[in-house]
Scaffold this motif. Sequence first.
Motif, mmCIF file in Angstrom:
data_model
loop_
_atom_site.group_PDB
_atom_site.id
_atom_site.type_symbol
_atom_site.label_atom_id
_atom_site.label_comp_id
_atom_site.label_asym_id
_atom_site.label_seq_id
_atom_site.Cartn_x
_atom_site.Cartn_y
_atom_site.Cartn_z
ATOM 1 N N UNK A 143 1.184 -0.979 -0.213
ATOM 2 C CA UNK A 143 -0.227 0.450 0.228
ATOM 3 C C UNK A 143 0.982 1.304 -0.195
ATOM 4 N N UNK A 195 -9.844 1.852 5.982
ATOM 5 C CA UNK A 195 -10.644 2.974 5.012
ATOM 6 C C UNK A 195 -10.710 3.935 5.441
ATOM 7 N N UNK A 196 -9.385 4.668 6.326
ATOM 8 C CA UNK A 196 -9.441 5.924 6.592
ATOM 9 C C UNK A 196 -7.862 6.738 6.891
ATOM 10 N N UNK A 197 -7.647 7.777 6.429
ATOM 11 C CA UNK A 197 -6.401 7.673 6.476
ATOM 12 C C UNK A 197 -5.767 8.060 7.570
ATOM 13 N N UNK A 198 -3.986 8.036 7.450
ATOM 14 C CA UNK A 198 -3.606 7.863 8.863
ATOM 15 C C UNK A 198 -3.801 9.151 10.034
ATOM 16 N N UNK A 235 -1.523 13.071 5.573
ATOM 17 C CA UNK A 235 -2.246 11.470 4.609
ATOM 18 C C UNK A 235 -3.320 11.695 3.463
ATOM 19 N N UNK A 236 -2.867 10.759 2.267
ATOM 20 C CA UNK A 236 -4.379 10.339 1.491
ATOM 21 C C UNK A 236 -4.196 9.271 2.337
ATOM 22 N N UNK A 237 -5.725 8.930 1.983
ATOM 23 C CA UNK A 237 -6.399 7.357 1.692
ATOM 24 C C UNK A 237 -5.153 5.938 1.382
ATOM 25 N N UNK A 238 -4.866 6.490 0.665
ATOM 26 C CA UNK A 238 -3.752 5.075 0.472
ATOM 27 C C UNK A 238 -4.257 4.546 -1.043
ATOM 28 N N UNK A 261 1.251 5.764 0.453
ATOM 29 C CA UNK A 261 0.289 6.318 0.136
ATOM 30 C C UNK A 261 1.720 7.631 0.355
#
Lengths: 116, 112
Positions: A88, B40-43, A106-109, A90
């Motif tokens: 994954x 399903x959420x950003x860090x 951060x983005x959601x990946x 990011x």
Amino acid sequence: AQSVTQPDIHITVSEGASLELRCNYSYGATPYLFWYVQSPGQGLQLLLKYFSGDTLVQGIKGFEAEFKRSQSSFNLRKPSVHWSDAAEYFCAVGLLTTSGTYKYIFGTGTRLKVLA
Amino acid sequence: ETGVTQTPRHLVMGMTNKKSLKCEQHLGHNAMYWYKQSAKKPLELMFVYNFKEQTENNSVPSRFSPECPNSSHLFLHLHTLQPEDSALYLCASSQEGAYEQYFGPGTRLTVT
């Protein structure tokens, strides 16, 4: 407010194919930009970073990213993907806080799957 | 040990339990961070410590209590958690004024 968008939740590519992962940010000033990779069960590993200067930055594992101010983008690329790149990814913006530390947005990946 | 280490790697706890997560950095850094990573959420940044002083608290519920006794160690004390607190908790460190953060492998927390 600052934000990072990674529009692709999942991407699947064949081994040996090229890869581009998209990242768009919203930030008023010149951003500090990062790409991290997370393998299953692992923490985040820094792939590359952009602070200033040359807009094409090279990272580890053969990755590169290009900063495009006009598009507010920082897309990650690799010319030939290896099966071990499945992970994954990011994208993050680094913001300087008043205390002198940096915090990341951060983005959601994007989860990358590599087909043999 | 090198880099950033976290213990335990996995933790299952009931809602009435009290437990602690530990993070140790071997990089000589001055700043340490706790993040929460949910599916399903950003860090989400939870806390930042700079030279042992807390400089950021991102509106984290009081059932999470951080402690930073020195620049190398960071704890997250947990009590009366909720099932939605189940997540991967990541610790990171950085040199003050430096942009790059170095992450540990995380603690996978499950609240039953």
